[in-house]
Design a protein around this motif. Structure first.
Motif, PDB file in Angstrom:
ATOM      1  N   GLU A  22     -20.363  78.323  57.308  1.00 34.50           N
ATOM      2  CA  GLU A  22     -19.487  79.457  57.011  1.00 34.50           C
ATOM      3  C   GLU A  22     -18.021  79.025  57.039  1.00 34.50           C
ATOM      4  OE1 GLU A  22     -21.447  83.512  58.571  1.00 34.50           O
ATOM      5  OE2 GLU A  22     -21.178  82.012  60.140  1.00 34.50           O
ATOM      6  N   LYS A  23     -17.673  78.202  58.004  1.00 33.79           N
ATOM      7  CA  LYS A  23     -16.283  77.781  58.193  1.00 33.79           C
ATOM      8  C   LYS A  23     -15.813  76.827  57.113  1.00 33.79           C
ATOM      9  CE  LYS A  23     -13.256  75.466  61.541  1.00 33.79           C
ATOM     10  NZ  LYS A  23     -13.195  74.785  62.853  1.00 33.79           N
ATOM     11  N   PHE A  68     -17.723  78.447  52.865  1.00 32.47           N
ATOM     12  CA  PHE A  68     -17.460  79.782  52.316  1.00 32.47           C
ATOM     13  C   PHE A  68     -16.118  80.329  52.787  1.00 32.47           C
ATOM     14  CE2 PHE A  68     -22.118  79.415  52.904  1.00 32.47           C
ATOM     15  CZ  PHE A  68     -22.468  79.360  51.561  1.00 32.47           C
ATOM     16  N   LYS A  69     -15.446  81.025  51.897  1.00 31.62           N
ATOM     17  CA  LYS A  69     -14.167  81.643  52.256  1.00 31.62           C
ATOM     18  C   LYS A  69     -14.382  82.919  53.065  1.00 31.62           C
ATOM     19  CE  LYS A  69     -11.746  79.840  48.196  1.00 31.62           C
ATOM     20  NZ  LYS A  69     -10.992  80.186  46.966  1.00 31.62           N
ATOM     21  N   LYS A  70     -15.532  83.526  52.914  1.00 32.40           N
ATOM     22  CA  LYS A  70     -15.853  84.745  53.639  1.00 32.40           C
ATOM     23  C   LYS A  70     -17.125  84.528  54.448  1.00 32.40           C
ATOM     24  CE  LYS A  70     -13.865  87.754  50.065  1.00 32.40           C
ATOM     25  NZ  LYS A  70     -14.118  88.865  49.116  1.00 32.40           N
ATOM     26  N   GLU A  71     -17.328  85.377  55.428  1.00 28.02           N
ATOM     27  CA  GLU A  71     -18.546  85.286  56.234  1.00 28.02           C
ATOM     28  C   GLU A  71     -19.760  85.593  55.368  1.00 28.02           C
ATOM     29  OE1 GLU A  71     -18.493  87.670  59.697  1.00 28.02           O
ATOM     30  OE2 GLU A  71     -16.785  86.646  60.610  1.00 28.02           O
ATOM     31  N   VAL A  72     -20.852  84.935  55.662  1.00 27.13           N
ATOM     32  CA  VAL A  72     -22.102  85.217  54.963  1.00 27.13           C
ATOM     33  C   VAL A  72     -23.097  85.799  55.952  1.00 27.13           C
ATOM     34  CG1 VAL A  72     -21.767  83.399  53.256  1.00 27.13           C
ATOM     35  CG2 VAL A  72     -22.973  82.878  55.368  1.00 27.13           C
ATOM     36  N   GLU A  73     -24.008  86.561  55.439  1.00 27.16           N
ATOM     37  CA  GLU A  73     -25.056  87.153  56.276  1.00 27.16           C
ATOM     38  C   GLU A  73     -26.190  86.142  56.432  1.00 27.16           C
ATOM     39  OE1 GLU A  73     -28.010  91.088  56.356  1.00 27.16           O
ATOM     40  OE2 GLU A  73     -26.800  90.618  54.575  1.00 27.16           O
ATOM     41  N   GLU A 110     -21.073  76.347  45.201  1.00 27.87           N
ATOM     42  CA  GLU A 110     -20.534  76.879  46.448  1.00 27.87           C
ATOM     43  C   GLU A 110     -19.806  75.814  47.265  1.00 27.87           C
ATOM     44  OE1 GLU A 110     -20.552  79.949  47.034  1.00 27.87           O
ATOM     45  OE2 GLU A 110     -22.166  80.787  45.830  1.00 27.87           O
ATOM     46  N   GLY A 114     -24.567  86.377  50.462  1.00 28.02           N
ATOM     47  CA  GLY A 114     -23.242  86.939  50.222  1.00 28.02           C
ATOM     48  C   GLY A 114     -23.313  87.894  49.059  1.00 28.02           C
ATOM     49  N   ARG A 115     -22.968  89.149  49.316  1.00 29.85           N
ATOM     50  CA  ARG A 115     -23.040  90.181  48.269  1.00 29.85           C
ATOM     51  C   ARG A 115     -24.405  90.220  47.591  1.00 29.85           C
ATOM     52  NH1 ARG A 115     -17.144  89.898  45.174  1.00 29.85           N
ATOM     53  NH2 ARG A 115     -15.870  90.335  47.018  1.00 29.85           N
TER      54      ARG A 115
END
Length: 225
Positions: free
Chosen positions: A69-70, A73-78, A123, A196-197
């Motif tokens: 995640e860090k 990805f720029k945003k947190e993922v589930e 990604e 993510g989304r």
């Protein structure tokens, strides 16, 4: 027909005992054959751990997503944990022509097994910025960070054995996975899906070996007290 590396295009490759190939130019491992070579390891079977133990171990595997995640990805993922699934089901979530990176981390010691991290190439832009010649070294460093989180969660004597970096499309990656762990039939497969989304952004897969069951049970028993 000459075998070419799917990443850099080099024909300077070496065939490995699993049936996969290592590129001698960029260091990537890939699996071009459509026929998997099965390496039937002595894997943990589905009834060797209780449902509670499976869920506790699943929580530990999910925590391995922290550096992903860090750094990726720029945003947190589930993170979504599944106690059992087949490799075919996991990889069917992606377009068959989609290129993915695989980070394969082998452990030895009290807990033996293989941790697979599969991330779509699209990604990986943030972590792959820089010199393409240093790609494998960069990803191995990233894999070492992931391995460190896993070792911390497993506690005890768990040692990093080897890290391989693979790159290919989904069907070839599936063959590579099958050649590494064998056909998953009544074997326990821990899968953490990175979402993510509502779209799959990657997978963390842990396949423990049978002689780790006693150590895993002891670790999980302490955690449940």
């Amino acid at each position: 027909m000459k075998v070419k590396c799917p990443f850099c295009g080099s024909e300077d490759v070496t065939k490995l005992k699993t049936g996969s190939y290592r590129c001698n130019s960029c260091g990537i491992v890939f699996y071009p054959s459509e026929v998997p070579i099965i390496d039937m390891r002595d894997l943990v079977e589905a009834d060797m751990l209780t449902e509670e133990e499976v869920n506790l171990l699943g929580e530990k595997i999910a925590d391995v997503a922290e550096p992903i995640e860090k750094d990726v990805f720029k945003k947190e993922v589930e993170t979504i944990f599944q106690g059992m699934s087949s490799l075919e089901d996991i990889l069917s979530r992606y377009d068959e022509n989609e290129k993915v990176f695989g980070i394969f981390i082998d452990f030895k010691g009290d807990v033996k097994g293989t941790l697979f991290v599969i991330l779509p190439a699209k990604e990986m832009v943030r972590i792959l910025e820089g010199d393409e010649d240093e790609l494998v070294e960069t990803l191995q460093t990233f894999g070492t960070k992931i391995a460190g989180v896993f070792q911390g969660k497993m506690q005890g004597r768990v040692y990093l054995d080897e890290i391989d970096i693979a790159y290919d499309n989904i069907p070839s990656m599936m063959n590579y996975l099958l050649s590494e762990v064998g056909k998953i039939q009544n074997h326990l497969l821990f899968n953490v899906r990175l979402m993510g989304r509502k779209t799959s952004k990657g997978e963390i897969i842990f396949v423990p070996q049978k002689d780790s069951v006693k150590s895993l049970k002891g670790l999980l028993r302490r955690d449940s007290l």
